[in-house]
Design a protein around this motif. Structure first.
Motif, short mmCIF file in Angstrom:
data_model
loop_
_atom_site.label_atom_id
_atom_site.label_comp_id
_atom_site.label_asym_id
_atom_site.label_seq_id
_atom_site.Cartn_x
_atom_site.Cartn_y
_atom_site.Cartn_z
N VAL A 144 124.89 -6.01 41.04
CA VAL A 144 124.32 -4.68 40.81
C VAL A 144 122.88 -4.65 41.30
O VAL A 144 122.10 -5.57 41.01
N ASP A 145 122.54 -3.59 42.02
CA ASP A 145 121.14 -3.34 42.35
C ASP A 145 120.55 -2.59 41.16
O ASP A 145 120.96 -1.46 40.87
N VAL A 146 119.62 -3.23 40.48
CA VAL A 146 119.07 -2.67 39.25
C VAL A 146 117.76 -1.95 39.58
O VAL A 146 116.84 -2.56 40.13
N PRO A 147 117.67 -0.67 39.24
CA PRO A 147 116.43 0.07 39.48
C PRO A 147 115.25 -0.55 38.73
O PRO A 147 115.43 -1.15 37.66
N ALA A 148 114.06 -0.37 39.26
CA ALA A 148 112.85 -0.91 38.63
C ALA A 148 112.62 -0.35 37.23
O ALA A 148 111.94 -0.99 36.41
N SER A 149 113.19 0.79 36.93
CA SER A 149 113.00 1.41 35.62
C SER A 149 113.77 0.69 34.51
O SER A 149 113.52 0.94 33.32
N ILE A 150 114.67 -0.21 34.85
CA ILE A 150 115.45 -0.94 33.87
C ILE A 150 114.61 -2.12 33.38
O ILE A 150 114.39 -3.07 34.12
N ALA A 151 114.17 -2.06 32.12
CA ALA A 151 113.27 -3.08 31.60
C ALA A 151 113.95 -4.07 30.65
O ALA A 151 113.57 -5.23 30.60
N THR A 152 114.95 -3.61 29.90
CA THR A 152 115.55 -4.46 28.85
C THR A 152 117.07 -4.54 29.02
O THR A 152 117.66 -3.78 29.80
N ARG A 208 113.71 -7.90 33.81
CA ARG A 208 113.01 -7.91 35.11
C ARG A 208 112.93 -9.33 35.64
O ARG A 208 112.56 -10.26 34.94
N GLY A 209 113.32 -9.48 36.89
CA GLY A 209 113.29 -10.80 37.53
C GLY A 209 114.49 -11.67 37.22
O GLY A 209 114.60 -12.77 37.77
#
Length: 83
Positions: free
Chosen positions: A20-28, A69-70
């Motif tokens: 999955v390409d996870v958008p930068a807005s996904i934090a948790t 993230r990461g």
């Protein structure tokens, strides 16, 4: 990011993993669950029971408010019992 589904969650989702390409807005982890659920009804059903849902980020067990993230891998599984 690689997403892994185990046991009953895998059965309901109809797949054991996905990239999955996870958008930068996904934090948790909880944000990730919302994102995955919005993309796929079967995954939404598989991840619906958040009260009992367990997660691991890069093979370390975490709470649903843990950062993603990461991360390279996030796994979802039902509670594990001993025997």
């Amino acid at each position: 990011m690689k997403i892994l589904y185990f046991a009953r969650i895998r059965q309901i989702a109809g797949k054991s993993s996905e990239e999955v390409d996870v958008p930068a807005s996904i934090a948790t982890v909880a944000d990730l669950i919302d994102h995955l659920s919005a993309r796929d009804e079967a995954v939404a059903a598989a991840l619906a029971e958040r009260r009992t849902l367990r997660a691991a980020v890069d093979q370390a067990h975490v709470a649903l408010d843990a950062p993603v993230r990461g991360a390279r891998e996030v796994a979802f599984f039902p509670p594990v019992t001993g025997g």
